[in-house]
Design an enzyme around this catalytic site. Sequence first.
Site, PDB file in Angstrom:
ATOM      1  N   ASN A  85       0.862  -1.179   0.000  1.00 42.54           N
ATOM      2  CA  ASN A  85       0.000   0.000   0.000  1.00 42.54           C
ATOM      3  C   ASN A  85       0.901   1.232   0.000  1.00 42.54           C
ATOM      4  OD1 ASN A  85      -1.866   1.999   0.404  1.00 42.54           O
ATOM      5  ND2 ASN A  85      -2.440   1.374   2.488  1.00 42.54           N
TER       6      ASN A  85
ATOM      7  N   LYS B 147       0.020   4.203  -0.429  1.00 42.68           N
ATOM      8  CA  LYS B 147      -0.720   5.375   0.071  1.00 42.68           C
ATOM      9  C   LYS B 147      -0.549   6.558  -0.895  1.00 42.68           C
ATOM     10  CE  LYS B 147      -0.197   3.519   4.652  1.00 42.68           C
ATOM     11  NZ  LYS B 147      -0.354   3.730   6.071  1.00 42.68           N
TER      12      LYS B 147
ATOM     13  N   HIS C 226      -9.720   0.765   4.396  1.00 45.48           N
ATOM     14  CA  HIS C 226      -8.498   1.037   5.155  1.00 45.48           C
ATOM     15  C   HIS C 226      -8.819   2.030   6.278  1.00 45.48           C
ATOM     16  CE1 HIS C 226      -4.497   2.483   6.160  1.00 45.48           C
ATOM     17  NE2 HIS C 226      -4.025   1.386   5.587  1.00 45.48           N
TER      18      HIS C 226
ATOM     19  N   GLU D  91      -7.378   4.549   7.271  1.00 43.25           N
ATOM     20  CA  GLU D  91      -7.221   5.968   6.891  1.00 43.25           C
ATOM     21  C   GLU D  91      -8.458   6.453   6.124  1.00 43.25           C
ATOM     22  OE1 GLU D  91      -3.340   5.520   5.139  1.00 43.25           O
ATOM     23  OE2 GLU D  91      -2.528   5.150   7.141  1.00 43.25           O
TER      24      GLU D  91
ATOM     25  N   GLU E 263      -5.729  -5.092  10.490  1.00 38.18           N
ATOM     26  CA  GLU E 263      -4.804  -3.976  10.665  1.00 38.18           C
ATOM     27  C   GLU E 263      -5.181  -3.171  11.905  1.00 38.18           C
ATOM     28  OE1 GLU E 263      -2.598  -2.964   6.831  1.00 38.18           O
ATOM     29  OE2 GLU E 263      -4.298  -1.611   6.993  1.00 38.18           O
TER      30      GLU E 263
ATOM     31  N   GLY F 219       1.872   2.472  10.779  1.00 38.74           N
ATOM     32  CA  GLY F 219       2.805   3.592  10.650  1.00 38.74           C
ATOM     33  C   GLY F 219       3.414   4.031  11.963  1.00 38.74           C
TER      34      GLY F 219
ATOM     35  N   SER G 168       2.999  -1.881  10.536  1.00 40.31           N
ATOM     36  CA  SER G 168       4.440  -1.810  10.818  1.00 40.31           C
ATOM     37  C   SER G 168       5.181  -3.116  10.516  1.00 40.31           C
ATOM     38  CB  SER G 168       4.677  -1.373  12.264  1.00 40.31           C
ATOM     39  OG  SER G 168       4.158  -0.063  12.467  1.00 40.31           O
TER      40      SER G 168
END
Length: 270
Positions: free
Chosen positions: A14, A16, A108, A110, A180, A186, A225
């Site tokens: 990904n 992003k 996701h 985000e 996730e 991150g 991560s």
Amino acid sequence: MPEAGGRRPLVAANWKMNRGAPAEARELAAAVRRELEALGLDPGRPGEPEVVLCPPYTGLAAAGEALARSGLELGAQDLDPRPAGAFTGGVSAAMLLGAGARWAIVGHSERRLVYGEDDAAVQRKVAAALQAGLRPILCVGETAEERDAGRTEAVVGRQLAAALAGLEAAALGRLVVAYEPVWAIGTSRAAQPEDAAQVAAFIRERAGRWLGGDAAELRVLYGGSVKAANAEGFLRQAELDGALVGGASLEAAEFAAIVAAARRRGGWGA
Ligand code: PEP
């Protein structure tokens, strides 16, 4: 579909909102291809892990050119569930297929937290992707507050039930779920592999029960991560079938090393 002897590992990148200009996307995709080749990895060969690169929309075509005849696959990071029309900024499943994508990340954290997508929106995207022939990588996961309150299964179960609503048993072999935990994305603070495996088992059991199909078909990834240095710990877990990789996927050699760890996992028909 899983191969004889088990589920085929899958490692998805990904990117992003990075490397989206065509020249950058082409360069990173070509670098991943080179690094995999240098390690003797050929994702097009049966028995090798499946590898999916998800650049921004604007990089799809260029990355696709760099991946031509490689066995590496392309995915998008989102989609608009509507087929066409007056939806400024929307990109439909059919458009993504036309740009070479075969996969789409959906739900996701985000998208959920920054763009305000709710469970119902995620459900529409999963359904639209499957209907059009795009394979969804459905992301689910709890926040730190939810985990600390002991609500991981309640939250993941709610997200999963909503996203799978209306699907048939055959979807278990088409979609992939990525567990996730939001607090691990991150942050360099990955989950413990055993804890992630336990949530993956929960996801597989519930999905099988709700869709009334063979839960053993469903691939469940871990994301949060993941790096070359910790990938092996996750990929050793029988319940985890691969990884969704964010930051580390922007470094071609690092990402290729994660794919190599997925191949070492073995046990699926290689
Ligand atoms: C992600 O955003 O899907 C992700 C797993 O990111 P990172 O690997 O950077 O934690």
